[in-house]
Design a protein around this motif. Structure first.
Motif, PDB file in Angstrom:
ATOM      1  N   ASP A 192      -8.835  12.934  -8.136  1.00  0.00           N
ATOM      2  CA  ASP A 192      -8.960  13.988  -7.132  1.00  0.00           C
ATOM      3  C   ASP A 192      -7.601  14.652  -6.961  1.00  0.00           C
ATOM      4  OD1 ASP A 192     -11.682  13.821  -6.270  1.00  0.00           O
ATOM      5  OD2 ASP A 192     -11.186  11.916  -5.314  1.00  0.00           O
ATOM      6  N   VAL A 193      -7.598  15.973  -6.966  1.00  0.00           N
ATOM      7  CA  VAL A 193      -6.352  16.729  -6.854  1.00  0.00           C
ATOM      8  C   VAL A 193      -6.330  17.440  -5.501  1.00  0.00           C
ATOM      9  CG1 VAL A 193      -4.980  18.625  -7.818  1.00  0.00           C
ATOM     10  CG2 VAL A 193      -6.177  17.026  -9.352  1.00  0.00           C
ATOM     11  N   LEU A 194      -5.327  17.133  -4.691  1.00  0.00           N
ATOM     12  CA  LEU A 194      -5.192  17.738  -3.368  1.00  0.00           C
ATOM     13  C   LEU A 194      -3.931  18.601  -3.359  1.00  0.00           C
ATOM     14  CD1 LEU A 194      -6.145  14.712  -1.067  1.00  0.00           C
ATOM     15  CD2 LEU A 194      -7.616  16.407  -2.138  1.00  0.00           C
ATOM     16  N   PRO A 195      -4.093  19.923  -3.467  1.00  0.00           N
ATOM     17  CA  PRO A 195      -2.945  20.819  -3.639  1.00  0.00           C
ATOM     18  C   PRO A 195      -2.268  21.184  -2.316  1.00  0.00           C
ATOM     19  CG  PRO A 195      -4.995  21.748  -4.563  1.00  0.00           C
ATOM     20  CD  PRO A 195      -5.362  20.623  -3.647  1.00  0.00           C
ATOM     21  N   GLY A 196      -1.101  21.814  -2.460  1.00  0.00           N
ATOM     22  CA  GLY A 196      -0.339  22.273  -1.313  1.00  0.00           C
ATOM     23  C   GLY A 196      -0.904  23.518  -0.657  1.00  0.00           C
ATOM     24  N   HIS A 197      -1.808  24.197  -1.337  1.00  0.00           N
ATOM     25  CA  HIS A 197      -2.520  25.340  -0.762  1.00  0.00           C
ATOM     26  C   HIS A 197      -3.940  25.336  -1.318  1.00  0.00           C
ATOM     27  CE1 HIS A 197       1.275  27.212   0.651  1.00  0.00           C
ATOM     28  NE2 HIS A 197       1.764  26.733  -0.483  1.00  0.00           N
ATOM     29  N   GLY A 198      -4.892  25.762  -0.505  1.00  0.00           N
ATOM     30  CA  GLY A 198      -6.251  25.935  -1.000  1.00  0.00           C
ATOM     31  C   GLY A 198      -7.014  24.633  -1.081  1.00  0.00           C
ATOM     32  N   PRO A 199      -8.230  24.732  -1.659  1.00  0.00           N
ATOM     33  CA  PRO A 199      -9.151  23.593  -1.626  1.00  0.00           C
ATOM     34  C   PRO A 199      -8.805  22.486  -2.616  1.00  0.00           C
ATOM     35  CG  PRO A 199     -10.121  25.401  -2.857  1.00  0.00           C
ATOM     36  CD  PRO A 199      -8.817  25.921  -2.296  1.00  0.00           C
ATOM     37  N   ALA A 200      -9.382  21.324  -2.365  1.00  0.00           N
ATOM     38  CA  ALA A 200      -9.243  20.196  -3.282  1.00  0.00           C
ATOM     39  C   ALA A 200     -10.042  20.457  -4.551  1.00  0.00           C
ATOM     40  CB  ALA A 200      -9.746  18.921  -2.604  1.00  0.00           C
ATOM     41  N   THR A 201      -9.666  19.743  -5.609  1.00  0.00           N
ATOM     42  CA  THR A 201     -10.377  19.871  -6.883  1.00  0.00           C
ATOM     43  C   THR A 201     -10.265  18.528  -7.597  1.00  0.00           C
ATOM     44  OG1 THR A 201     -10.534  21.162  -8.928  1.00  0.00           O
ATOM     45  CG2 THR A 201      -8.330  20.847  -8.027  1.00  0.00           C
ATOM     46  N   THR A 202     -10.652  18.498  -8.861  1.00  0.00           N
ATOM     47  CA  THR A 202     -10.438  17.295  -9.663  1.00  0.00           C
ATOM     48  C   THR A 202      -9.707  17.699 -10.932  1.00  0.00           C
ATOM     49  OG1 THR A 202     -12.474  17.501 -10.946  1.00  0.00           O
ATOM     50  CG2 THR A 202     -12.611  16.275  -8.855  1.00  0.00           C
ATOM     51  N   LEU A 203      -9.034  16.742 -11.541  1.00  0.00           N
ATOM     52  CA  LEU A 203      -8.334  17.057 -12.775  1.00  0.00           C
ATOM     53  C   LEU A 203      -9.326  17.474 -13.857  1.00  0.00           C
ATOM     54  CD1 LEU A 203      -5.625  17.299 -14.160  1.00  0.00           C
ATOM     55  CD2 LEU A 203      -5.734  14.846 -14.694  1.00  0.00           C
ATOM     56  N   ALA A 204     -10.483  16.810 -13.889  1.00  0.00           N
ATOM     57  CA  ALA A 204     -11.496  17.158 -14.897  1.00  0.00           C
ATOM     58  C   ALA A 204     -11.909  18.620 -14.771  1.00  0.00           C
ATOM     59  CB  ALA A 204     -12.722  16.246 -14.735  1.00  0.00           C
ATOM     60  N   ARG A 205     -12.122  19.066 -13.527  1.00  0.00           N
ATOM     61  CA  ARG A 205     -12.555  20.454 -13.318  1.00  0.00           C
ATOM     62  C   ARG A 205     -11.455  21.418 -13.748  1.00  0.00           C
ATOM     63  NH1 ARG A 205     -13.664  21.347  -7.427  1.00  0.00           N
ATOM     64  NH2 ARG A 205     -15.221  19.744  -7.821  1.00  0.00           N
ATOM     65  N   GLU A 206     -10.212  21.093 -13.433  1.00  0.00           N
ATOM     66  CA  GLU A 206      -9.116  21.993 -13.819  1.00  0.00           C
ATOM     67  C   GLU A 206      -8.931  22.021 -15.333  1.00  0.00           C
ATOM     68  OE1 GLU A 206      -8.027  24.107 -11.589  1.00  0.00           O
ATOM     69  OE2 GLU A 206      -9.530  23.017 -10.429  1.00  0.00           O
ATOM     70  N   LEU A 207      -9.070  20.859 -15.975  1.00  0.00           N
ATOM     71  CA  LEU A 207      -8.942  20.831 -17.435  1.00  0.00           C
ATOM     72  C   LEU A 207     -10.028  21.681 -18.087  1.00  0.00           C
ATOM     73  CD1 LEU A 207      -8.085  17.068 -17.978  1.00  0.00           C
ATOM     74  CD2 LEU A 207      -6.558  19.027 -18.318  1.00  0.00           C
ATOM     75  N   ALA A 208     -11.192  21.730 -17.438  1.00  0.00           N
ATOM     76  CA  ALA A 208     -12.317  22.478 -18.023  1.00  0.00           C
ATOM     77  C   ALA A 208     -12.256  23.966 -17.703  1.00  0.00           C
ATOM     78  CB  ALA A 208     -13.645  21.883 -17.527  1.00  0.00           C
ATOM     79  N   THR A 209     -11.731  24.325 -16.526  1.00  0.00           N
ATOM     80  CA  THR A 209     -11.910  25.706 -16.067  1.00  0.00           C
ATOM     81  C   THR A 209     -10.631  26.438 -15.690  1.00  0.00           C
ATOM     82  OG1 THR A 209     -12.205  25.046 -13.757  1.00  0.00           O
ATOM     83  CG2 THR A 209     -14.183  25.110 -15.127  1.00  0.00           C
ATOM     84  N   ASN A 210      -9.543  25.735 -15.429  1.00  0.00           N
ATOM     85  CA  ASN A 210      -8.314  26.415 -14.997  1.00  0.00           C
ATOM     86  C   ASN A 210      -7.731  27.188 -16.178  1.00  0.00           C
ATOM     87  OD1 ASN A 210      -5.575  27.013 -14.315  1.00  0.00           O
ATOM     88  ND2 ASN A 210      -5.661  25.447 -12.719  1.00  0.00           N
ATOM     89  N   PRO A 211      -7.640  28.522 -16.076  1.00  0.00           N
ATOM     90  CA  PRO A 211      -7.210  29.306 -17.241  1.00  0.00           C
ATOM     91  C   PRO A 211      -5.808  28.925 -17.727  1.00  0.00           C
ATOM     92  CG  PRO A 211      -7.349  30.673 -15.249  1.00  0.00           C
ATOM     93  CD  PRO A 211      -7.981  29.360 -14.922  1.00  0.00           C
ATOM     94  N   PHE A 212      -4.956  28.459 -16.827  1.00  0.00           N
ATOM     95  CA  PHE A 212      -3.587  28.128 -17.229  1.00  0.00           C
ATOM     96  C   PHE A 212      -3.506  26.835 -18.028  1.00  0.00           C
ATOM     97  CE2 PHE A 212      -3.191  30.881 -13.562  1.00  0.00           C
ATOM     98  CZ  PHE A 212      -2.216  31.761 -13.984  1.00  0.00           C
ATOM     99  N   LEU A 213      -4.561  26.030 -17.956  1.00  0.00           N
ATOM    100  CA  LEU A 213      -4.520  24.733 -18.633  1.00  0.00           C
ATOM    101  C   LEU A 213      -5.212  24.760 -20.001  1.00  0.00           C
ATOM    102  CD1 LEU A 213      -3.379  23.849 -15.994  1.00  0.00           C
ATOM    103  CD2 LEU A 213      -5.001  21.963 -15.913  1.00  0.00           C
ATOM    104  N   GLN A 214      -5.816  25.894 -20.336  1.00  0.00           N
ATOM    105  CA  GLN A 214      -6.639  25.915 -21.540  1.00  0.00           C
ATOM    106  C   GLN A 214      -5.824  25.857 -22.834  1.00  0.00           C
ATOM    107  OE1 GLN A 214      -9.824  25.293 -21.013  1.00  0.00           O
ATOM    108  NE2 GLN A 214      -9.021  25.266 -18.927  1.00  0.00           N
ATOM    109  N   ASP A 215      -4.572  26.327 -22.786  1.00  0.00           N
ATOM    110  CA  ASP A 215      -3.784  26.365 -24.016  1.00  0.00           C
ATOM    111  C   ASP A 215      -2.832  25.183 -24.149  1.00  0.00           C
ATOM    112  OD1 ASP A 215      -5.021  28.712 -24.675  1.00  0.00           O
ATOM    113  OD2 ASP A 215      -3.497  29.960 -23.716  1.00  0.00           O
ATOM    114  N   LEU A 216      -2.890  24.282 -23.187  1.00  0.00           N
ATOM    115  CA  LEU A 216      -1.974  23.157 -23.254  1.00  0.00           C
ATOM    116  C   LEU A 216      -2.378  22.194 -24.347  1.00  0.00           C
ATOM    117  CD1 LEU A 216      -1.444  22.247 -19.495  1.00  0.00           C
ATOM    118  CD2 LEU A 216       0.197  23.299 -21.049  1.00  0.00           C
ATOM    119  N   PRO A 217      -1.408  21.556 -24.990  1.00  0.00           N
ATOM    120  CA  PRO A 217      -1.763  20.495 -25.956  1.00  0.00           C
ATOM    121  C   PRO A 217      -2.446  19.346 -25.227  1.00  0.00           C
ATOM    122  CG  PRO A 217       0.626  20.568 -25.540  1.00  0.00           C
ATOM    123  CD  PRO A 217       0.038  21.759 -24.862  1.00  0.00           C
ATOM    124  N   ARG A 218      -3.503  18.786 -25.824  1.00  0.00           N
ATOM    125  CA  ARG A 218      -4.198  17.653 -25.217  1.00  0.00           C
ATOM    126  C   ARG A 218      -3.924  16.417 -26.046  1.00  0.00           C
ATOM    127  NH1 ARG A 218      -8.517  20.013 -22.106  1.00  0.00           N
ATOM    128  NH2 ARG A 218      -7.435  21.743 -21.130  1.00  0.00           N
TER     129      ARG A 218
END
Ligand SMILES: [Zn+2]
Ligand SMILES: [Zn+2]
Length: 218
Positions: A192-218
Motif C-alpha cells: 500500500d502506497v500512502l503519498p504526501g498528497h492525494g489518495p492512497a494507491t498500491t505499488l501494483a496499480r502504479e506499476l500498471a498504470t502510472n505513466p512515469f513508471l512505464q519506461d523504468l527497467p523492471r
C-alpha cells in the motif's frame, strides 16, 4: 500487529499528515508536519495516541513547517535526512518562493533533526520503519516502509498516477527515476502506497498504470 493509520490533509498544499499507531490509543508515529501543528495535535488528541517520533519525508515547507510545533507539543524527536537540512533551515525562503509571501512567523521547523540514513531501521511504537533514501524530488527525500504491514509512506516521491515535481531547487528528474527504479519498484507489488498528497494507491496499480513508471527497467 494491528495497524491504525489516520490521514489528515492540511494547509494550503493539502499535505497528508499521517498518524500511525499499532493500536488505537497507543504509542504512535507522526509522518510529516504541515504548517498547522494545532490540527495535528487535535488528531492526536482525538485518537488518544502518544506520539513517539516525527518522521519527515523531506525538507519542503509543506511537510516540515509544523515540525517545531509538533516537537514542542509532544516532546518527540524529528527525523530528517541530512541532505535536506538546508531546505528545512530556510522555511521563510521557501514560503517566499512558493507563495510569494514574506516571512510570516507561522512556520517553525525543529531546532535539530536526527539524521536519517538509507536503510536505517527505526523501532517506534511497536513498528519497524525502514527509511529508504529516494532522492530526486529533493536531495534528502526518504520514503518510510513498514515491511511487515506492507505499507510505504511515499512522501512527494510517488503519487497515485504521478511522481514528485523536480523543478524546485535541489530537484533532479534523472535522480528521481533512478531511485524509483532501484529502491521503490523492487518492493512487493502488494505494498500500500500512502503519498504526501492525494489518495492512497498500491505499488501494483502504479506499476500498471502510472505513466512515469512505464519506461523504468523492471
Ligand atoms: Zn515536496
Ligand atoms: Zn509536498
Amino acid at each position: 500487529m494491528p495497524l491504525t493509520i489516520k490521514a489528515v490533509s492540511l494547509w494550503l498544499a493539502a499535505t497528508n499528515c499521517y498518524l500511525v499507531s499499532g493500536s488505537d490509543g497507543g504509542p504512535g508515529v507522526i509522518i510529516d508536519a504541515p504548517p498547522d501543528p494545532g490540527a495535528i495535535a487535535e488528531v492526536v488528541r482525538r485518537t488518544g495516541a502518544v506520539p513517539q517520533a516525527l518522521l519527515l519525508t523531506h525538507g519542503h515547507l509543506d511537510h516540515v513547517g509544523g515540525a517545531g510545533g509538533v516537537v514542542a507539543a509532544f516532546g518527540v524527536t524529528a527525523h530528517l535526512h541530512p541532505a535536506d537540512e538546508w531546505l528545512a533551515a530556510d522555511l521563510e525562503g521557501q514560503a517566499r518562493m512558493l507563495l510569494g509571501i514574506g516571512p510570516s512567523g507561522e512556520f517553525a521547523g525543529a531546532e535539530r533533526y536526527e539524521p536519517l540514513a538509507d536503510g536505517a531501521v527505526l523501532d517506534l511504537a511497536g513498528l519497524r520503519f525502514r527509511a529508504i533514501h529516494t532522492p530526486g524530488h529533493t536531495p534528502g527525500h526518504c520514503c518510510f516502509w513498514l515491511e511487515d504491514e506492507g505499507v510505504l509512506f511515499s512522501g512527494d516521491h510517488l503519487f497515485a498516477g504521478s511522481i514528485g515535481r523536480t523543478d524546485l531547487p535541489g530537484g533532479d528528474y534523472a535522480t528521481l527515476m533512478r531511485s524509483m527504479a532501484e529502491r521503490v519498484v523492487p518492493l512487493p507489488a502488494a505494498t500500500d502506497v500512502l503519498p504526501g498528497h492525494g489518495p492512497a494507491t498500491t505499488l501494483a496499480r502504479e506499476l500498471a498504470t502510472n505513466p512515469f513508471l512505464q519506461d523504468l527497467p523492471r
